[in-house]
Design a protein around this motif. Structure first.
Motif, mmCIF file in Angstrom:
data_model
loop_
_atom_site.group_PDB
_atom_site.id
_atom_site.type_symbol
_atom_site.label_atom_id
_atom_site.label_comp_id
_atom_site.label_asym_id
_atom_site.label_seq_id
_atom_site.Cartn_x
_atom_site.Cartn_y
_atom_site.Cartn_z
ATOM 1 N N LEU A 243 8.640 21.047 -25.078
ATOM 2 C CA LEU A 243 8.138 20.298 -23.927
ATOM 3 C C LEU A 243 7.588 21.188 -22.818
ATOM 4 O O LEU A 243 6.717 20.748 -22.060
ATOM 5 N N ALA A 244 8.096 22.419 -22.697
ATOM 6 C CA ALA A 244 7.715 23.267 -21.571
ATOM 7 C C ALA A 244 6.207 23.466 -21.432
ATOM 8 O O ALA A 244 5.672 23.362 -20.326
ATOM 9 N N PRO A 245 5.462 23.755 -22.526
ATOM 10 C CA PRO A 245 4.014 23.926 -22.346
ATOM 11 C C PRO A 245 3.330 22.689 -21.789
ATOM 12 O O PRO A 245 2.314 22.788 -21.095
ATOM 13 N N MET A 246 3.872 21.509 -22.064
ATOM 14 C CA MET A 246 3.233 20.286 -21.598
ATOM 15 C C MET A 246 3.269 20.145 -20.087
ATOM 16 O O MET A 246 2.433 19.458 -19.496
ATOM 17 N N GLN A 247 4.249 20.783 -19.424
ATOM 18 C CA GLN A 247 4.348 20.644 -17.979
ATOM 19 C C GLN A 247 3.111 21.183 -17.274
ATOM 20 O O GLN A 247 2.785 20.743 -16.170
ATOM 21 N N TYR A 248 2.427 22.127 -17.914
ATOM 22 C CA TYR A 248 1.209 22.657 -17.302
ATOM 23 C C TYR A 248 0.081 21.632 -17.278
ATOM 24 O O TYR A 248 -0.937 21.842 -16.625
ATOM 25 N N LEU A 249 0.266 20.501 -17.992
ATOM 26 C CA LEU A 249 -0.709 19.423 -17.888
ATOM 27 C C LEU A 249 -0.744 18.835 -16.485
ATOM 28 O O LEU A 249 -1.720 18.166 -16.114
ATOM 29 N N GLU A 250 0.299 19.074 -15.698
ATOM 30 C CA GLU A 250 0.286 18.600 -14.316
ATOM 31 C C GLU A 250 -0.923 19.130 -13.549
ATOM 32 O O GLU A 250 -1.442 18.447 -12.668
ATOM 33 N N VAL A 278 -2.151 29.276 -15.642
ATOM 34 C CA VAL A 278 -1.780 28.470 -16.808
ATOM 35 C C VAL A 278 -1.645 29.351 -18.040
ATOM 36 O O VAL A 278 -0.680 29.234 -18.806
ATOM 37 N N ALA A 279 -2.610 30.275 -18.240
ATOM 38 C CA ALA A 279 -2.574 31.138 -19.422
ATOM 39 C C ALA A 279 -1.330 32.029 -19.409
ATOM 40 O O ALA A 279 -0.657 32.196 -20.435
ATOM 41 N N ALA A 280 -1.000 32.603 -18.249
ATOM 42 C CA ALA A 280 0.174 33.467 -18.162
ATOM 43 C C ALA A 280 1.459 32.667 -18.401
ATOM 44 O O ALA A 280 2.373 33.126 -19.100
ATOM 45 N N GLY A 281 1.525 31.466 -17.831
ATOM 46 C CA GLY A 281 2.710 30.637 -18.037
ATOM 47 C C GLY A 281 2.886 30.241 -19.484
ATOM 48 O O GLY A 281 4.002 30.283 -20.027
ATOM 49 N N LEU A 282 1.799 29.859 -20.129
ATOM 50 C CA LEU A 282 1.874 29.483 -21.543
ATOM 51 C C LEU A 282 2.255 30.677 -22.407
ATOM 52 O O LEU A 282 2.995 30.536 -23.383
ATOM 53 N N TYR A 283 1.773 31.873 -22.046
ATOM 54 C CA TYR A 283 2.145 33.064 -22.814
ATOM 55 C C TYR A 283 3.654 33.295 -22.740
ATOM 56 O O TYR A 283 4.305 33.594 -23.756
ATOM 57 N N ILE A 284 4.219 33.165 -21.529
ATOM 58 C CA ILE A 284 5.668 33.359 -21.376
ATOM 59 C C ILE A 284 6.428 32.343 -22.212
ATOM 60 O O ILE A 284 7.408 32.673 -22.894
ATOM 61 N N ILE A 285 5.982 31.088 -22.181
ATOM 62 C CA ILE A 285 6.666 30.038 -22.944
ATOM 63 C C ILE A 285 6.598 30.326 -24.439
ATOM 64 O O ILE A 285 7.600 30.226 -25.161
ATOM 65 N N LEU A 286 5.418 30.707 -24.924
ATOM 66 C CA LEU A 286 5.270 31.012 -26.351
ATOM 67 C C LEU A 286 6.097 32.232 -26.722
ATOM 68 O O LEU A 286 6.669 32.297 -27.827
ATOM 69 N N GLU A 288 8.901 33.129 -25.270
ATOM 70 C CA GLU A 288 10.292 32.669 -25.316
ATOM 71 C C GLU A 288 10.583 31.965 -26.645
ATOM 72 O O GLU A 288 11.634 32.164 -27.263
ATOM 73 N N ARG A 289 9.644 31.144 -27.091
ATOM 74 C CA ARG A 289 9.849 30.421 -28.347
ATOM 75 C C ARG A 289 9.933 31.386 -29.520
ATOM 76 O O ARG A 289 10.776 31.238 -30.411
ATOM 77 N N ALA A 290 9.072 32.405 -29.517
ATOM 78 C CA ALA A 290 9.078 33.375 -30.612
ATOM 79 C C ALA A 290 10.390 34.161 -30.632
ATOM 80 O O ALA A 290 10.980 34.390 -31.690
ATOM 81 N N ILE A 291 10.867 34.540 -29.441
ATOM 82 C CA ILE A 291 12.106 35.313 -29.371
ATOM 83 C C ILE A 291 13.298 34.467 -29.797
ATOM 84 O O ILE A 291 14.224 34.939 -30.476
ATOM 85 N N SER A 292 13.286 33.189 -29.401
ATOM 86 C CA SER A 292 14.420 32.321 -29.737
ATOM 87 C C SER A 292 14.547 32.103 -31.240
ATOM 88 O O SER A 292 15.625 31.749 -31.732
ATOM 89 N N ARG A 293 13.465 32.308 -31.984
ATOM 90 C CA ARG A 293 13.500 32.111 -33.437
ATOM 91 C C ARG A 293 13.917 33.360 -34.195
ATOM 92 O O ARG A 293 14.115 33.326 -35.406
ATOM 93 N N ARG A 294 14.035 34.485 -33.473
ATOM 94 C CA ARG A 294 14.436 35.710 -34.142
ATOM 95 C C ARG A 294 15.935 35.711 -34.399
ATOM 96 O O ARG A 294 16.698 35.025 -33.744
ATOM 97 N N PRO A 295 16.383 36.552 -35.353
ATOM 98 C CA PRO A 295 17.833 36.721 -35.526
ATOM 99 C C PRO A 295 18.471 37.241 -34.256
ATOM 100 O O PRO A 295 17.820 37.930 -33.445
ATOM 101 N N ALA A 296 19.736 36.902 -34.060
ATOM 102 C CA ALA A 296 20.411 37.276 -32.809
ATOM 103 C C ALA A 296 20.388 38.757 -32.544
ATOM 104 O O ALA A 296 20.421 39.212 -31.403
#
Length: 301
Positions: A243-250, A278-286, A288-296
């Motif tokens: 959902l986080a990337p969608m907030q930039y639709l504001e 917007v581009a910088a915010g979306l990069y941070i969100i993406l 975060e998503r990539a890091i969260s999918r990595r092994p601990a």
């Protein structure tokens, strides 16, 4: 409750439409009514709408000394953030105010690093720097035109970043509807007392309410309350990473609403700054998503 991402996305989309619409109502009313009065109405309607839901459906209110203290702090930050946002709309175009306030994710990232000891790697720090540059490009033409009030949305971003950190501390321990209902109940006497004590100041002055202002006030309070409920409910059906990337639709939605209601459009430099932010915010969100999918064991970058 199982995830239903499509429903979560629809609810978040509703938030992204209603939130800037509520800000637009505040901007329309700002010429005739004080910011303090608008904030009072915003929280009063929140309490009026949510308290019956708490009573009918038995939603629990926050209780216990710790939760009540944090709820009071969260409410104070909410009052401050909305006051700053409504104040900024008296000077800035809707899209510019929203875009500048979207420096909040970068501030939250830095606050998480400093105060919560969260790891923030070089990629995200660089993205934060780029995001600040984009925000400055939006601020600069507005600063030339209106002066210091152009910095008010940065205050909004700082306050709401703290608001989100407090919310994160209590989110797992409270019901969102009960939390927002109690926040409305706490805010009304605080803002109401300020209106009674400082009626001669521009921030808290009272004026006669005439014509369509009554309708716009009701719409303002209803939109603000419903928008935050939609955002809260969306997180029940879809993960925040979705959902986080969608907030930039504001920002683009705010631009369209600003044009339709006020015939305002960001100038060239501000438009470039909005795109960079917007581009910088979306990069941070993406990221975060990539890091969260990595092994601990994998280090966050």
């Amino acid at each position: 409750m199982s995830d239903r991402p499509f429903l979560g996305i629809l609810l978040m989309l509703g938030f992204c439409v209603l939130a800037p619409l509520g800000d637009a109502m505040a901007k329309l009313l700002g010429d005739d009514l004080s910011v303090g009065f608008l904030v009072f109405v915003r929280f009063a309607i929140q309490a009026i709408l949510l308290l019956p839901l708490v009573w009918l459906f038995k939603y629990p209110l926050p209780s216990g000394a710790r939760l009540l203290r944090l709820t009071a702090l969260r409410t104070a930050l909410h009052i401050a953030g909305i006051t700053l946002m409504f104040s900024s709309l008296q000077f800035l175009e809707l899209a510019d105010a929203i875009a500048i306030a979207f420096v909040m994710p970068f501030i939250m990232l830095l606050l998480g690093k400093v105060y919560l000891n969260e790891h923030v790697g070089p990629h995200r720090l660089v993205a934060c720097g780029v995001g600040f540059i984009g925000t400055l490009l939006v601020v600069q033409p507005n600063f030339v035109e209106v002066g210091l009030p152009a910095l008010l949305p940065i205050g909004v971003a700082v306050v709401f970043a703290l608001f989100m950190l407090v919310t994160r501390k209590i989110a797992k321990d409270v019901d969102p509807i009960g939390l927002q209902a109690l926040s409305g109940v706490m805010a009304v006497p605080v803002v109401g007392t300020a209106l009674l004590m400082f009626p001669s100041t521009p921030l808290f002055a009272t004026h006669p309410i005439v014509g369509k202002a009554w309708i716009l006030l009701l719409v303002l309070g209803g939109l603000g309350t419903i928008a935050h409920l939609l955002m809260t409910w969306s997180l029940r059906f879809a993960p925040s990473a979705t959902l986080a990337p969608m907030q930039y639709l504001e920002i683009p939605i705010g631009t369209v609403i600003g044009y339709l209601i006020f015939k305002d459009l960001p100038n060239g430099m501000a438009a470039i700054g909005i795109c960079i932010t917007v581009a910088a915010g979306l990069y941070i969100i993406l990221r975060e998503r990539a890091i969260s999918r990595r092994p601990a064991a994998s280090p966050a970058l």
